[in-house]
Design a protein around this motif. Sequence first.
Motif, short mmCIF file in Angstrom:
data_model
loop_
_atom_site.label_atom_id
_atom_site.label_comp_id
_atom_site.label_asym_id
_atom_site.label_seq_id
_atom_site.Cartn_x
_atom_site.Cartn_y
_atom_site.Cartn_z
N SER A 30 -13.13 3.53 0.35
CA SER A 30 -14.26 2.97 1.10
C SER A 30 -15.07 2.05 0.20
CB SER A 30 -15.17 4.09 1.62
OG SER A 30 -14.48 4.92 2.53
N PHE A 31 -15.56 0.97 0.79
CA PHE A 31 -16.48 0.06 0.12
C PHE A 31 -17.74 -0.06 0.97
CE2 PHE A 31 -12.21 -1.61 -1.11
CZ PHE A 31 -12.27 -1.30 -2.46
N ASP A 32 -18.84 0.52 0.49
CA ASP A 32 -20.11 0.46 1.22
C ASP A 32 -19.95 0.90 2.68
OD1 ASP A 32 -21.45 -0.52 -1.04
OD2 ASP A 32 -20.82 -2.57 -0.56
N GLY A 33 -19.22 1.97 2.87
CA GLY A 33 -19.05 2.52 4.21
C GLY A 33 -17.87 1.96 4.98
N PHE A 34 -17.26 0.86 4.48
CA PHE A 34 -16.10 0.27 5.15
C PHE A 34 -14.83 0.92 4.62
CE2 PHE A 34 -12.62 -2.89 4.83
CZ PHE A 34 -12.37 -3.04 6.19
N LYS A 35 -14.00 1.42 5.54
CA LYS A 35 -12.75 2.08 5.15
C LYS A 35 -11.67 1.03 4.93
CE LYS A 35 -12.80 6.80 5.62
NZ LYS A 35 -12.06 7.78 4.81
N ALA A 36 -11.44 0.67 3.67
CA ALA A 36 -10.38 -0.29 3.36
C ALA A 36 -9.01 0.35 3.50
CB ALA A 36 -10.57 -0.83 1.95
N LEU A 37 -8.90 1.62 3.12
CA LEU A 37 -7.69 2.41 3.34
C LEU A 37 -8.11 3.70 4.01
CD1 LEU A 37 -5.78 1.94 -0.06
CD2 LEU A 37 -5.40 0.72 2.10
N ASN A 38 -7.36 4.12 5.02
CA ASN A 38 -7.78 5.26 5.84
C ASN A 38 -6.62 6.24 6.02
OD1 ASN A 38 -9.14 6.94 7.59
ND2 ASN A 38 -9.04 5.56 9.34
N ASN A 39 -6.57 7.23 5.11
CA ASN A 39 -5.51 8.26 5.16
C ASN A 39 -4.12 7.63 5.26
OD1 ASN A 39 -7.28 10.52 5.08
ND2 ASN A 39 -7.74 10.22 7.25
N LEU A 40 -3.87 6.66 4.41
CA LEU A 40 -2.61 5.91 4.44
C LEU A 40 -1.49 6.73 3.80
CD1 LEU A 40 -2.07 2.18 3.79
CD2 LEU A 40 -0.69 3.80 2.51
N ASN A 41 -0.34 6.74 4.45
CA ASN A 41 0.86 7.39 3.93
C ASN A 41 1.99 6.37 3.85
OD1 ASN A 41 0.33 10.53 3.86
ND2 ASN A 41 -0.58 9.77 5.77
N LEU A 42 2.61 6.27 2.69
CA LEU A 42 3.66 5.28 2.49
C LEU A 42 4.62 5.78 1.42
CD1 LEU A 42 4.65 2.33 3.10
CD2 LEU A 42 3.23 1.61 1.18
N TYR A 43 5.91 5.62 1.67
CA TYR A 43 6.94 6.03 0.72
C TYR A 43 7.89 4.86 0.50
CZ TYR A 43 5.10 10.52 2.22
OH TYR A 43 4.24 11.56 2.53
N ILE A 44 8.10 4.51 -0.76
CA ILE A 44 8.98 3.40 -1.12
C ILE A 44 10.19 3.96 -1.86
CG2 ILE A 44 9.19 1.22 -2.35
CD1 ILE A 44 7.16 1.07 -0.13
N ASN A 45 11.38 3.65 -1.38
CA ASN A 45 12.60 4.14 -2.02
C ASN A 45 12.95 3.36 -3.27
OD1 ASN A 45 13.06 6.12 -0.04
ND2 ASN A 45 14.15 4.67 1.27
N ASP A 46 13.58 4.01 -4.19
CA ASP A 46 14.00 3.38 -5.44
C ASP A 46 15.01 2.27 -5.14
OD1 ASP A 46 14.25 3.00 -8.21
OD2 ASP A 46 15.99 4.34 -8.29
N GLY A 47 14.75 1.07 -5.63
CA GLY A 47 15.67 -0.05 -5.49
C GLY A 47 15.56 -0.82 -4.20
#
Length: 270
Positions: free
Chosen positions: A36-53
Amino acid sequence: MSILQRDQVWPFLVPREVKVDVSHQVILYIEDLSVSFDGFKALNNLNLYINDGELRCLIGANGAGKTTLMDVITGKTRCDSGSVWFGQTHNLLEKREADIARLGIGRKFQKPTVFEAHTVLDNLELALNTHKGILPALVARLSAGQRERIDEVMEIIGLQQQRHMLAGALSHGQKQWLEIGMLLAAEPRLLLIDEPVAGMTAQETERTAELLTSLAGHHTVVVVEHDMEFVRSIARTVTVLHQGSVLAEGSMDEVQNNRDVIDVYLGESA
């Protein structure tokens, strides 16, 4: 004491190899990440998985959270909650920017940041994966293996004929390739590339697509880009961010036909 040979590299100048546990085939785990930046949610419970290669494209409107996500991964921004792991054992949220870079995570910003008063060769030599302290700078000499690595990178980025040209004299596209080459010289496991084709000609864009595609496999490549035609030309998996969360994920065709994506970004009627 004998004179230091040109091909000699003292053992204490060579950085230790970092082990990254990708036994589950995933190199980057991001779970419940919020910023959050000053109350603004720049990221909100983000889930991400990146595979090798893999080569992953991140897309989304301005403010969707793409840059903030990269800032958190590289240690530039601290999160409010969540977790970010590099492989199974490296908690990135506990590490500083320099330590994260040494783990093998390289980032390229939209605007190329090369040393314009130095040659292409000099830029790549400066970027080699060696210690950068004052003493190493004074006594280090390129080994045969390091010279071979520079030649390999030159070939990958297609700047062999420009090796002795000042970086400032390169075209915009060539500067972008040189900066990618500088990342490669440091032998990263994960490359974060921000809008690589902005301002490029059609021919340079095509060459950049070939370059990034060729890197996947040996490296993991995450590309943030607004040019949808370019994304289509390289995409294997596309992740769409919206308001700090993952809105959709899949192939380019799957994403473009996703109802949520259409409603949010294209504004098309059903």
